[in-house]
Design a protein around this motif. Structure first.
Motif, PDB file in Angstrom:
ATOM      1  N   TYR A   3       6.958  -1.022  -2.960  1.00  0.00           N
ATOM      2  CA  TYR A   3       7.141  -2.421  -2.566  1.00  0.00           C
ATOM      3  C   TYR A   3       8.614  -2.740  -2.772  1.00  0.00           C
ATOM      4  O   TYR A   3       9.104  -2.734  -3.906  1.00  0.00           O
ATOM      5  N   GLU A 109       6.827  -9.499   5.581  1.00  0.00           N
ATOM      6  CA  GLU A 109       6.463  -8.266   4.887  1.00  0.00           C
ATOM      7  C   GLU A 109       5.597  -7.416   5.815  1.00  0.00           C
ATOM      8  O   GLU A 109       4.701  -7.939   6.479  1.00  0.00           O
ATOM      9  N   THR A 111       3.322  -3.720   5.775  1.00  0.00           N
ATOM     10  CA  THR A 111       2.794  -2.584   5.028  1.00  0.00           C
ATOM     11  C   THR A 111       2.410  -1.502   6.033  1.00  0.00           C
ATOM     12  O   THR A 111       1.622  -1.754   6.956  1.00  0.00           O
ATOM     13  N   THR A 144       5.496  -1.098   1.532  1.00  0.00           N
ATOM     14  CA  THR A 144       5.669  -2.493   1.953  1.00  0.00           C
ATOM     15  C   THR A 144       7.146  -2.862   1.872  1.00  0.00           C
ATOM     16  O   THR A 144       7.779  -2.702   0.820  1.00  0.00           O
TER      17      THR A 144
END
Length: 752
Positions: A3, A109, A111, A144
Motif C-alpha cells: 500500500y 486508489e 488495487t 494498492t
C-alpha cells in the motif's frame, strides 16, 4: 498487500494510513462495476485497435488481457517505450458517479496485480481540455497505489478513467484490477499538503524574464547527437549539416531550436553552434540532461561546462530539461531550476512536456511552460487544451508542441496541412505564445531511429507540413509583438459575435461549429479572430459590423495586410470565403495606434524577407550573376523599414528570382536534385512500411542502398551552392534516375 503513495504525495508523506482512509468520505468501483467498463479507448487513439483484447471476470476482480503476438511494429520499438495497449475505460459509460467531483474526492486508489511477466499497466484520467497518464508499478502480487488528483485547485472534475495494459514484446499479457476507490483526503494528507503548498509559495514565478519580453519562439525540436550521425551518414561535415539547417529554418520563418543532447559539446562546438545561430537570427532552447538527483559531480559538470560559460549568450533565450517531468521529480526539478538559474541568471528555466499530465503542479513556478498536442486527427482540441492550461499560471508564455512525426506504430497519424493550419491558428487565438514542431529530423527507423516521417526526415529533404509551417510561422512572426501584448478575453463584444456569421451549415465534426470566434485584448487595442474549423470545405463568412461599433476606433484586416501588404480601413459590411483552417484577424484600436502596429508588422515582414534573400544573393554572387543593382536597392532598406519599403522588397525579390531562374547552370541541376530528393523521401517512407509489415531485415538491407544515393544528392546540393552547377547537371539526372529505380524496387517488396 503493498500500500503506497505515488506522485506528489510520495514526496511529502511516508506511507498511507489504511485506518484513516476508512474514516473519510469515499466511493468504490467494485469488480462488478469494473465488469461494465468498456474495452474501447478514445477514437483518435488507434494503437489499441490493433491488439485483440478482452476482459475476464475473475474470483477477485477483472483481468485485462491483450494478444500482442501479431503486432509486428513492436519489433521496431524500444523495450522501455511500449506503444500498443488494450484498454479498460469508462468512456461512454452511464454511471451516476461520473463525472467525479475532484474537490470532494481528490484522492484515487487502485488495487491491482500483474498476471504476466511483460505487463506494463498504466492509468489515465481525462478532464476538459486535457488528461493525465502515469505508469503503475509492475507487481506480481496485489498492490494498492494512492494518488492525489488535484494541484492548485485543478482539475475540479474528472470526466473519465482509463486503464491501459502495454506490452514491449509480441506476447499475450494481462493484469488484474480488484477495485478503484475515490476518496477525500485524510487529516494527515490535508495537513501535509497545505504545509507543503505554503512552503512553495515563495518559489512561484513572479519576476518577468527580459529574454521573453519581446521574443516569441517559433521553433523545432532537434537532437545534436542525431545531427552528428546524420552528417556522417550523408558524408558531409557537421558544419555543413548545420549550414543546411540554418538556411532551411530561416527560409521557413522559424527562429528557434529546442536542442537535446548538448551537454557533451566541446568549447569549440559550443562556440561554433552559438555563432552560427547568431549569424542567422536563430535562438536556442538547450534541453539539458541535468541529473535531478544523485550524481552531484555530473550536476556540477553540466553547470560548469554547458551552462555558466554561456550565460551571456544572446543566441540562447531560455533553458529546459530533457525528458518528461513527473510528480515524483517535482522537488528535484525546483532545486535544479534554482541551481541552473544561479549559474545563468540571464536565461529563465522553462519546461515543456509532450502530455499535460502534472502541468498544473509545475506551471506556477516557470516563466514559460508548455504542453504537446499530438492528437493530429483532433486539431479542434488544440484550442481547448491551450485555453485550459494557460489559466493555470501567470507565466509570460505558454508554448505548444505539435506532432510532426510518426512512431513506428503509425501514430500519431501524419497531420494534413489544413489540420496543422487549424491547430496553429486555434493555439494562438486561445493564448499560446510559442510553438515547437516535434521533430525537425530523425535517425532512420530502419537503422536505429525511434520515429519516422519528420519535417525533413533523415536526409534534410522536405515535407508538406514543413511547407505549411513556413506559411504559418511567417504570420506568427509578424504578429508576435501583438500576441505578446495581449491576453485571452472570455467576454466578447456583442457587435463581433453578431456581426460575424457563416452560411456554412455542415459541421466539421460532431459538436464542432463551422467557425470559432476569439478576442485577444491588449492595453489599448484588441484582436478579434475568426477561425474556420473546416478541414475540407471553404467557409462562407458574412461580416456585418454596425458602423457605430467601437466608437473612436478603427478596424483593419490584418490577414489581408500580411498577405497583400495593403493598408486601408476594413469594410464593415463584406463577404469572405475562408479556406480550411484559416484565421481572419481584425485589429481594433485608435487611428494612431493602428498606424503604429502597421509599421511594426511591416518591419517584421520586411526583415524576414531580407534574411531569406541573403541566401539567394550569395548564390547569385557565387555564379557571377549581375545582381549588384538588386543588392543596392536592398541596401536602401534599413533596420527601421516601413510600409513604403514593401514595393522595393517585392521588386527586388522578383528580379532576383528571375535572374536565378534564367541561369540554366542553377535551375537544371537544381530540378534534378529536387526530383532525387523526392524519390529518396519516398524510399524512406517505403522502408518504414516494410518495417510495419514485419520485414525488418529486408528494410535494413535495402536501406543500405538508399544511403549512398542520399549522400550523393547531398554532395550535389553542396556543389551547386559552390558554383559547380554546370559540372553536376548530368550526375544530378543520373542520381535522380537511380533513386526512382530504387524506390520501385523497395515497393516491389510489399507483395513478396
Amino acid at each position: 498487500m503493498d500500500y503506497e503513495y505515488s506522485g506528489y504525495l510520495n514526496n511529502i508523506l511516508p506511507e498511507p494510513d489504511p485506518d484513516a482512509r476508512n474514516k473519510v468520505d469515499s466511493f468504490l468501483f467494485t469488480a462488478d462495476d469494473l465488469s461494465r467498463w468498456k474495452t474501447e479507448d478514445a477514437e483518435h487513439s488507434t494503437e489499441w485497435k490493433r491488439v485483440p483484447g478482452r476482459k475476464i471476470q475473475t474470483e477477485d476482480g477483472i483481468k485485462i488481457e491483450g494478444n500482442f503476438n501479431k503486432v509486428f511494429a513492436i519489433d521496431s520499438l524500444s523495450e522501455d517505450d511500449p506503444r500498443f495497449w488494450v484498454p479498460l475505460t469508462t468512456l461512454g459509460l452511464t454511471d451516476s458517479r461520473l463525472p467525479i467531483d475532484v474537490n470532494k474526492y481528490p484522492i484515487i486508489e487502485v488495487t491491482y496485480r500483474c498476471t504476466s511477466p511483460n505487463a506494463h499497466p498504466t492509468w489515465m484520467w481525462t478532464y476538459e481540455g486535457g488528461s493525465q497518464l502515469g505508469a503503475l508499478p509492475k507487481s506480481q502480487k496485489w498492490h494498492t497505489v494512492v494518488r492525489h488528483l488535484q494541484h492548485f485547485g485543478f482539475p475540479t472534475r474528472i470526466d473519465d478513467l482509463i486503464f491501459r495494459l502495454y506490452s514491449p514484446t509480441r506476447s499475450v499479457e494481462s493484469f488484474e484490477i480488484k477495485s478503484v476507490l475515490f476518496r477525500a483526503m485524510t487529516p494527515a494528507e490535508e495537513k501535509a499538503s497545505k504545509a507543503n503548498m505554503k512552503s512553495l509559495e515563495s518559489q512561484k514565478f513572479h519576476t518577468p524574464s527580459p529574454a521573453l519580453e519581446e521574443f516569441m519562439p517559433l521553433g523545432v525540436y532537434m537532437d545534436y547527437e542525431s545531427s552528428k550521425r546524420l552528417a556522417d551518414m550523408l558524408q558531409i561535415t557537421h558544419d555543413e549539416y548545420w549550414d543546411f539547417v540554418m538556411e532551411d529554418l530561416v527560409s521557413h520563418d522559424h527562429n528557434a531550436i529546442a536542442l537535446s543532447h548538448i551537454d557533451n559539446l566541446s568549447t569549440s562546438e559550443w562556440k561554433g553552434l552559438l555563432d552560427r545561430c547568431s549569424q542567422n537570427g536563430i535562438k536556442l532552447l538547450p534541453r539539458h540532461e541535468y541529473p535531478l538527483s544523485g550524481n552531484t559531480d555530473e550536476q556540477k559538470r553540466v553547470l560548469h561546462e554547458s551552462i555558466a560559460p554561456y550565460a551571456d549568450s544572446k543566441a540562447i533565450f531560455a533553458r529546459s530539461f530533457s525528458g518528461e517531468p513527473t510528480e515524483a521529480d517535482f522537488p528535484d526539478i525546483l532545486k535544479a531550476k534554482k541551481a541552473i538559474e544561479k549559474a545563468d541568471p540571464n536565461h529563465p528555466v522553462c519546461i515543456i512536456a509532450r502530455y499535460p499530465n502534472s502541468y498544473a503542479m509545475f506551471a506556477p513556478f516557470f516563466a514559460a511552460s508548455g504542453v504537446g498536442h499530438f492528437a493530429t486527427r483532433r486539431p479542434w482540441d488544440a484550442g481547448k487544451m491551450v485555453r485550459t492550461h494557460v489559466a493555470m499560471s501567470t507565466a509570460q508564455q505558454f508554448w505548444v508542441a505539435a506532432a510532426t512525426f510518426v512512431y513506428p506504430t503509425q501514430t500519431p497519424p501524419w497531420s494534413t496541412s489544413p489540420a496543422m493550419r487549424l491547430q496553429c491558428n486555434l493555439a494562438y487565438a486561445n493564448g499560446a505564445r510559442g510553438w515547437f514542431a516535434y521533430s525537425y529530423h530523425n535517425d532512420p527507423v530502419w537503422l536505429r531511429g525511434r520515429v519516422q516521417r519528420t519535417l525533413t526526415g533523415p536526409f534534410l529533404t522536405f515535407s508538406d507540413l514543413w511547407s505549411e509551417l513556413g506559411q504559418r510561422m511567417r504570420w506568427a512572426d509578424a504578429l508576435a509583438p501583438l500576441y505578446l501584448k495581449t491576453h485571452i478575453e472570455d467576454a466578447m463584444d456583442d457587435w463581433f459575435v453578431k456581426g460575424i456569421s457563416t452560411d456554412t451549415t455542415i459541421l466539421p465534426a460532431p459538436g464542432i461549429a463551422p467557425i470559432s470566434q476569439f478576442h485577444l485584448r491588449g492595453d489599448d487595442f484588441s484582436l478579434y479572430i475568426t477561425v474556420s474549423n473546416n478541414l475540407r470545405e471553404m467557409a462562407s463568412v458574412n461580416i456585418n459590423i454596425p458602423n457605430d461599433a467601437a466608437p473612436g476606433q478603427e478596424m483593419y484586416d490584418l490577414s489581408e495586410y500580411i498577405t497583400y501588404q495593403t493598408w486601408q480601413p476594413m469594410a464593415r459590411q463584406r463577404h469572405i470565403e475562408m479556406f480550411p483552417g484559416q484565421a481572419h484577424i481584425i485589429l481594433v484600436a485608435s487611428p494612431d495606434r493602428c498606424e503604429q502596429w502597421r509599421d511594426v508588422l511591416a518591419q517584421r515582414l520586411i526583415q524576414s524577407d531580407l534574411r531569406k534573400l541573403k541566401y539567394n544573393l550569395e548564390l547569385a554572387n557565387t555564379y557571377n550573376l549581375e545582381y549588384q543593382e538588386i543588392e543596392d536597392r536592398l541596401n536602401n532598406v534599413g533596420d527601421q523599414s516601413k510600409m513604403d519599403d514593401f514595393e522595393l522588397i517585392h521588386s527586388a525579390k522578383t528580379d532576383l528570382t528571375n535572374l536565378i531562374y534564367q541561369t540554366p547552370d542553377i535551375t537544371e541541376p537544381h530540378s534534378a536534385i529536387i526530383q532525387a530528393s523526392s524519390a529518396i523521401c519516398g524510399c524512406d517512407g517505403a522502408l518504414c512500411r516494410l518495417m510495419e509489415m514485419g520485414k525488418k531485415d529486408i528494410a535494413t538491407d535495402l536501406g543500405q542502398q538508399v544511403i549512398p544515393i542520399a549522400a550523393e544528392f547531398t554532395d550535389l546540393r553542396l556543389r551547386l551552392k559552390r558554383g559547380e552547377g554546370a559540372q553536376i547537371h548530368t550526375q544530378s539526372q543520373e542520381s535522380s534516375a537511380r533513386a526512382l529505380a530504387l524506390l520501385a524496387a523497395i515497393r516491389s517488396e510489399y507483395n513478396t
